[in-house]
Design a protein around this motif. Structure first.
Motif, mmCIF file in Angstrom:
data_model
loop_
_atom_site.group_PDB
_atom_site.id
_atom_site.type_symbol
_atom_site.label_atom_id
_atom_site.label_comp_id
_atom_site.label_asym_id
_atom_site.label_seq_id
_atom_site.Cartn_x
_atom_site.Cartn_y
_atom_site.Cartn_z
ATOM 1 N N HIS A 33 25.059 51.583 37.221
ATOM 2 C CA HIS A 33 26.407 51.271 36.713
ATOM 3 C C HIS A 33 27.126 52.580 36.400
ATOM 4 N N ILE A 34 27.793 53.113 37.418
ATOM 5 C CA ILE A 34 28.392 54.441 37.324
ATOM 6 C C ILE A 34 29.461 54.503 36.239
ATOM 7 N N THR A 35 30.245 53.437 36.113
ATOM 8 C CA THR A 35 31.347 53.468 35.138
ATOM 9 C C THR A 35 31.825 52.066 34.802
ATOM 10 N N ASN A 36 32.414 51.957 33.614
ATOM 11 C CA ASN A 36 33.103 50.714 33.241
ATOM 12 C C ASN A 36 34.548 50.719 33.738
ATOM 13 N N ALA A 37 35.008 51.890 34.170
ATOM 14 C CA ALA A 37 36.423 52.026 34.527
ATOM 15 C C ALA A 37 36.703 51.431 35.893
ATOM 16 N N CYS A 38 37.916 50.928 36.046
ATOM 17 C CA CYS A 38 38.326 50.413 37.351
ATOM 18 C C CYS A 38 39.843 50.485 37.449
ATOM 19 N N ASN A 39 40.342 50.706 38.659
ATOM 20 C CA ASN A 39 41.786 50.729 38.851
ATOM 21 C C ASN A 39 42.348 49.327 39.085
ATOM 22 N N LEU A 40 41.460 48.335 39.245
ATOM 23 C CA LEU A 40 41.900 46.948 39.419
ATOM 24 C C LEU A 40 41.565 46.136 38.166
ATOM 25 N N ASP A 41 42.110 44.935 38.132
ATOM 26 C CA ASP A 41 41.868 44.069 36.977
ATOM 27 C C ASP A 41 41.602 42.648 37.471
ATOM 28 N N CYS A 42 40.440 42.438 38.079
ATOM 29 C CA CYS A 42 40.126 41.137 38.685
ATOM 30 C C CYS A 42 39.712 40.156 37.591
ATOM 31 N N PRO A 43 40.262 38.952 37.611
ATOM 32 C CA PRO A 43 40.010 38.014 36.507
ATOM 33 C C PRO A 43 38.557 37.569 36.412
ATOM 34 N N TYR A 44 37.795 37.657 37.488
ATOM 35 C CA TYR A 44 36.416 37.165 37.433
ATOM 36 C C TYR A 44 35.387 38.254 37.156
ATOM 37 N N CYS A 45 35.860 39.473 36.931
ATOM 38 C CA CYS A 45 34.928 40.588 36.766
ATOM 39 C C CYS A 45 34.081 40.406 35.512
ATOM 40 N N GLY A 57 29.998 49.559 39.579
ATOM 41 C CA GLY A 57 30.751 49.664 38.334
ATOM 42 C C GLY A 57 31.328 48.310 37.965
ATOM 43 N N GLY A 58 32.530 48.307 37.416
ATOM 44 C CA GLY A 58 33.640 49.255 37.515
ATOM 45 C C GLY A 58 33.809 49.688 38.974
ATOM 46 N N GLU A 59 34.503 50.784 39.124
ATOM 47 C CA GLU A 59 34.748 51.315 40.465
ATOM 48 C C GLU A 59 34.031 52.656 40.606
ATOM 49 N N ALA A 60 32.923 52.629 41.325
ATOM 50 C CA ALA A 60 32.072 53.820 41.424
ATOM 51 C C ALA A 60 32.780 54.981 42.107
ATOM 52 N N THR A 61 33.738 54.686 42.996
ATOM 53 C CA THR A 61 34.371 55.787 43.744
ATOM 54 C C THR A 61 35.278 56.636 42.846
ATOM 55 N N PRO A 74 44.227 42.109 41.561
ATOM 56 C CA PRO A 74 45.433 42.917 41.354
ATOM 57 C C PRO A 74 45.135 44.264 40.692
ATOM 58 N N LEU A 75 46.135 45.134 40.752
ATOM 59 C CA LEU A 75 46.074 46.351 39.941
ATOM 60 C C LEU A 75 46.199 45.975 38.472
ATOM 61 N N LYS A 76 45.913 46.940 37.607
ATOM 62 C CA LYS A 76 46.033 46.662 36.173
ATOM 63 C C LYS A 76 47.440 46.217 35.801
ATOM 64 N N ASN A 77 48.454 46.751 36.485
ATOM 65 C CA ASN A 77 49.826 46.364 36.171
ATOM 66 C C ASN A 77 50.259 45.127 36.958
ATOM 67 N N GLY A 78 49.283 44.470 37.589
ATOM 68 C CA GLY A 78 49.587 43.256 38.338
ATOM 69 C C GLY A 78 50.024 43.521 39.773
ATOM 70 N N GLY A 79 50.109 44.789 40.146
ATOM 71 C CA GLY A 79 50.594 45.156 41.481
ATOM 72 C C GLY A 79 49.640 44.768 42.603
ATOM 73 N N SER A 80 50.173 44.824 43.812
ATOM 74 C CA SER A 80 49.447 44.419 45.012
ATOM 75 C C SER A 80 48.381 45.453 45.408
ATOM 76 N N THR A 81 47.291 45.002 45.973
ATOM 77 C CA THR A 81 46.258 45.935 46.451
ATOM 78 C C THR A 81 45.899 45.706 47.922
ATOM 79 N N PHE A 82 46.269 44.562 48.480
ATOM 80 C CA PHE A 82 45.809 44.234 49.831
ATOM 81 C C PHE A 82 46.234 45.284 50.860
ATOM 82 N N ARG A 94 33.084 44.589 31.014
ATOM 83 C CA ARG A 94 34.042 44.830 29.937
ATOM 84 C C ARG A 94 34.614 46.227 30.157
ATOM 85 N N LYS A 95 35.879 46.291 30.583
ATOM 86 C CA LYS A 95 36.444 47.568 31.042
ATOM 87 C C LYS A 95 36.657 48.571 29.904
#
Ligand code: SF4
Ligand code: SF4
Length: 501
Positions: free
Chosen positions: A148-160, A199-203, A269-277, A163-164
């Protein structure tokens, strides 16, 4: 994976039989998938590390068709058979082969001059008359570890289930974890270590991933233990230089994609709700594929996006990307999001449409293991490696049983052989043969009763069939049919008027 080698003569016979549109009464034959060399990447510790179910192969004077063998007709008079004890996927027989198998109904001896009889036995499609297979579990060869490299992530998926926070693994913790994983592998006699950088987002912490890779490589060389690695990513921000490193280092990449366009954005989505696709599509099309880096795609299905599964599958197949279709599992972080919970009819309709998308494009490479959540083609008794061959190391260096138990470690530090510690944890990952409702199921050594944690959450029991049992029983035959059609295509069978051209 290379296709099963079939003598040219046999392939010619098979082609002729179909082109003639006949039932091919003269030349009985069978072909079957070989075990896959390794599995598709997903969020679990699954099947290459689970216990394999190895049947004894008895000799007896008389044989009969194996009980609980799954049968379904295929086009052009072919038949699909899958014994509960078969080592891997199903076998496909032509009509004459199917008729030959049926001659064993009342028990008869094997004919040593008939190669089909030996194949039927190898596929465990025949059992001794009055006897039965008694499969034994053998531990897999691979010790899998989630880092588990990190709790941090640039996305905010509701099913994750994470705990960010901005917390991350330190280099010292990571290096200790790698050493302890290899020590455990040596102590337990594993032949291979598989590291999942997650993670989180390992990259977001690629430098640490590279450092841990170097340490793991060195230890692999020192110990003679094999090494496989994968980075689990949302695919949003993979720089070309990092992609090049992955390719050179031989580290696999798994990217999550939950739909095409808005459906993906809604669920990831992104943390601000923005698009990621669009960005992920750019990563795949402009960064990864031009480098020859093929990511495994994992698609998590919820009630919200199930109807878009077919479109997501088409998007992947157009790019020849391996696909893993998985079900959302409620967790402590997502418990209030009832709109995500699986709804049987919606999931089954979405999955059936996704299977139709496979049939439209029908890849010849194997894809059965990605078709249905934790259900896997190779015979196995435990759904995943929890308690036996799976370690989860948190960013603070604690030891957990499963990535969904990051907050419930079994040990606050990493010392000694780690397997006895996870074996003593609260999650009970028992054999399917001990699960009520599963013991007689014809699919028991493929499904193995589903995710133990999910079953416990829904029922309060570890020793009972999955809450998704009906979904598995409905969809697995459809998945097997796809494998049968794939085998036909892979072996050059083209039906008159069929679209496989
Ligand atoms: S959960 Fe259902 S489909 Fe799976 S092995 Fe048990 S009875 Fe069979
Ligand atoms: S317990 Fe469930 S979620 Fe955890 S590794 Fe096993 S199958 Fe995956």
């Amino acid at each position: 994976m290379p296709h099963m080698q079939i003598p040219t003569l046999l392939v010619d016979m098979m082609k002729r039989s179909v082109e003639d549109d006949c039932a091919c009464p003269d030349h009985a034959f069978l072909f079957a998938a070989e075990p896959l060399p390794h599995t598709l990447e997903n969020d679990c510790a699954c099947p290459d590390t689970a216990y394999r179910a190895q049947p004894n192969l008895p000799t007896a004077p008389l044989y009969t068709p194996t009980a609980d063998t799954h049968h379904q007709p295929l086009p052009a008079n072919f038949h699909l058979l899958h014994s509960p004890f078969a080592p891997a996927g199903p076998a496909v027989l032509n009509h004459a082969g199917w008729q030959e198998w049926q001659t064993f109904q009342d028990g008869r001896p094997l004919d040593p001059t008939n190669p089909l009889h030996q194949q039927l036995l190898e596929q465990t499609l025949l059992q001794p008359l009055g006897g039965r297979y008694t499969p034994t579990s053998t531990q897999g060869e691979t010790l899998t570890a989630w880092l588990h490299i990190t709790n941090a992530c640039n996305l905010d998926c509701p099913y994750c289930y994470v705990r960010k926070s901005s917390a991350r693994m330190s280099e010292a913790t990571g290096l200790k974890a790698i050493r302890q994983i290899f020590y455990t592998a040596q102590q337990q006699g594993f032949k291979q270590v598989k590291l999942k950088y997650a993670g989180g987002e390992a990259t977001l912490h690629f430098r640490l991933v590279k450092k841990l890779h170097e340490e793991a490589q060195m230890l692999a060389q020192q110990t003679g233990i094999g090494l496989r690695e994968v980075v689990l990513s949302n695919g949003y921000h993979i720089r070309p230089a990092d992609a090049e490193w992955l390719k050179e280092a031989g580290v696999k990449l798994m990217v999550s994609l939950d739909g095409v366009g808005e459906l993906h954005d809604q669920q990831r989505p992104l943390k601000n709700g923005g698009s990621t696709f669009d960005q992920i599509q750019h990563t795949v099309d402009e960064v990864l594929l031009p480098l020859g880096l093929t990511p495994d795609i994992t698609i998590t299905l919820t009630r919200l996006n199930a109807h878009g599964a077919a479109e997501a599958v088409r998007w992947c197949l157009e790019r020849s990307l391996p696909i893993s279709l998985n079900f959302y599992r409620p967790n402590l972080q997502s418990a209030s999001r009832v709109e995500l919970e699986l709804e049987e009819q919606a999931i089954m309709a979405g999955m059936t449409a996704a299977y139709a998308a496979f049939e439209e494009q029908m890849p010849t490479r194997p894809f059965l293991n990605g078709l249905l959540d934790r259900v896997q083609a190779e015979a196995h008794t435990h759904t995943c490696g929890v308690q036996h061959s799976y370690l989860v190391i948190t960013h603070t260096g604690q030891l957990s049983q499963c990535q969904m138990h990051l907050g419930q470690p079994v040990q606050p530090h990493l010392e000694g052989n780690l397997i006895p510690l996870v074996a003593a944890g609260t999650i009970q990952n028992i054999s399917v043969d001990q699960k009520e409702g599963c013991r007689q199921c014809e699919f028991r050594y493929r499904c193995s009763g589903g995710c133990p944690l999910e079953t416990y959450r829904a029922t309060g029991r570890w020793d009972i069939n999955s809450p998704h049992c009906r979904i598995y029983k409905t969809l697995w035959p459809q998945a097997l049919r796809l494998e049968g059609l794939r085998l036909l295509k892979a072996h050059g069978i083209q039906f008159n008027g069929n679209a496989y051209n």
